[in-house]
Design a protein around this motif. Sequence first.
Motif, mmCIF file in Angstrom:
data_model
loop_
_atom_site.group_PDB
_atom_site.id
_atom_site.type_symbol
_atom_site.label_atom_id
_atom_site.label_comp_id
_atom_site.label_asym_id
_atom_site.label_seq_id
_atom_site.Cartn_x
_atom_site.Cartn_y
_atom_site.Cartn_z
ATOM 1 N N MET A 64 0.836 -1.190 0.000
ATOM 2 C CA MET A 64 0.000 0.000 0.000
ATOM 3 C C MET A 64 0.879 1.251 0.000
ATOM 4 S SD MET A 64 -3.139 -0.910 2.624
ATOM 5 C CE MET A 64 -2.083 -1.244 4.042
ATOM 6 N N THR A 65 0.317 2.350 -0.433
ATOM 7 C CA THR A 65 1.041 3.623 -0.392
ATOM 8 C C THR A 65 1.292 4.042 1.049
ATOM 9 O OG1 THR A 65 -0.074 4.263 -2.444
ATOM 10 C CG2 THR A 65 1.036 6.009 -1.197
ATOM 11 N N LEU A 119 -11.124 -1.593 -2.006
ATOM 12 C CA LEU A 119 -10.993 -0.218 -1.538
ATOM 13 C C LEU A 119 -10.613 -0.216 -0.072
ATOM 14 C CD1 LEU A 119 -11.552 2.929 -1.878
ATOM 15 C CD2 LEU A 119 -13.876 2.398 -1.058
ATOM 16 N N VAL A 120 -9.499 0.439 0.288
ATOM 17 C CA VAL A 120 -9.130 0.593 1.698
ATOM 18 C C VAL A 120 -9.303 2.056 2.083
ATOM 19 C CG1 VAL A 120 -7.579 -1.376 1.708
ATOM 20 C CG2 VAL A 120 -6.651 0.889 1.259
ATOM 21 N N THR A 134 -7.402 7.307 0.437
ATOM 22 C CA THR A 134 -7.929 5.965 0.228
ATOM 23 C C THR A 134 -7.252 5.352 -0.990
ATOM 24 O OG1 THR A 134 -9.806 6.671 -1.151
ATOM 25 C CG2 THR A 134 -10.124 6.701 1.219
ATOM 26 N N GLU A 135 -7.206 4.025 -1.031
ATOM 27 C CA GLU A 135 -6.459 3.326 -2.079
ATOM 28 C C GLU A 135 -7.275 2.169 -2.649
ATOM 29 O OE1 GLU A 135 -2.333 2.409 -1.120
ATOM 30 O OE2 GLU A 135 -2.510 3.487 0.777
ATOM 31 N N ILE A 136 -6.912 1.783 -3.874
ATOM 32 C CA ILE A 136 -7.557 0.668 -4.556
ATOM 33 C C ILE A 136 -6.502 -0.384 -4.902
ATOM 34 C CG2 ILE A 136 -8.710 -0.056 -6.683
ATOM 35 C CD1 ILE A 136 -10.663 1.460 -5.179
ATOM 36 N N TYR A 137 -6.805 -1.644 -4.580
ATOM 37 C CA TYR A 137 -5.951 -2.766 -4.971
ATOM 38 C C TYR A 137 -6.562 -3.461 -6.180
ATOM 39 C CZ TYR A 137 -3.557 -7.303 -4.822
ATOM 40 O OH TYR A 137 -2.835 -8.429 -5.147
ATOM 41 N N ASP A 138 -5.738 -3.677 -7.200
ATOM 42 C CA ASP A 138 -6.183 -4.361 -8.416
ATOM 43 C C ASP A 138 -5.595 -5.768 -8.435
ATOM 44 O OD1 ASP A 138 -6.727 -5.310 -10.958
ATOM 45 O OD2 ASP A 138 -6.320 -3.407 -11.955
#
Length: 372
Positions: A99-100, A117-118, A132-136
């Motif tokens: 994660m960033t 979505l985190v 917020t971040e998205i994992y693909d």
Amino acid sequence: MTCERAYHTASLLKNGNVLVAGGDGGGTIIYNTAEIYNSSAGTWVKTGNMIYPREGHTASVLPNGLVLVAGGGNNEAPTLNTAELYNPSTGNWTKTGNMTYGRAMYTASVLKDGKVLVVGGFSSNGSTLNPTEIYDPSTGKWTLTGNLNVARYEHTASVLNDGSVLVIGGENDITEYSPVYTIELYNSSTGKWTIQESLNKPRIYQSTCVLKNGKVLVIGGQSGIKDLKSTELYDPSTGHWTITGNLHHPRSYSTACLLNDGRVLTIGGALFESDPLISAELYDPLTGNWTVVEDLNSARQDHTSSVLHNGQVLVTGGFGPFIQSLAELFDPSTDLSTTVIDIKHKEGSQPISEITNSKITLARERNRSKLR
């Protein structure tokens, strides 16, 4: 379970078994171990260890059947940005993209397109996060998406039928009581957050559940130092909140799960500056009323609850008042019976009042102090 855990995760796998991973074992123990509940045999077996010990993390079952575990913290790092994947076919864990931001006490939601979505949490320097971040899963990479309007941790996040995500409650500052009453909605098509209508009774530490009709049930929680019996329904078609039936017992930090018949079971939790709860209640959306069911075998907070393929509910771990290895089953067909599975209790287990493990630092210690 094979060991006592709290602040762990429990994930219902595609094959109907449940993966339990990580968590707090008391003192300075933070686990990298994982175990599987075989729902057909009613037994626990150990599986592969995670790469990193962690608690306060999230676990998300991806459409391909793998389980994404990310974030949390351990004795070496207050918050982790690392993520790993569990393969139920092999029982092994592999690294995936970081994660960033390192984060703990945040939420992770599997979106309609299979991405994750985190949201929120707090970082290693103690600041509360609004990025917020998205994992693909197709690339194993994370990308930033829209920022929350208000940073928060220990909130709830609910995926609505249209694919948007509703975020409720939480706190804004880990050093002092700082409730967030702002409600936000994430549009997965635009990546933007918008502020929504407030609850009739603003609250934090609530539990939430998306009903079969698409409405969101918000259960209990705290308003100031008052524990709430009240529950409310959010209607995504109007964006409005309506009051529904009161709980018989106020509760915060409970779990809530949607049963196969459409009812909602809320389990355990705690009251402000009091002990964990042993009670459980059922909500009927057809009547808007709550019914008290048989008590748990052990009071618990910071536990997990999972609806199995056969409709029964598996409850694991938590504090009550010792960290639990106890697991229980609730059978909705009777509304009465809970079954104890593999009772174990290590003599060295510590009550909540003696737990001083602090790498999840101020936030968790302040929350635990409410139980002393």
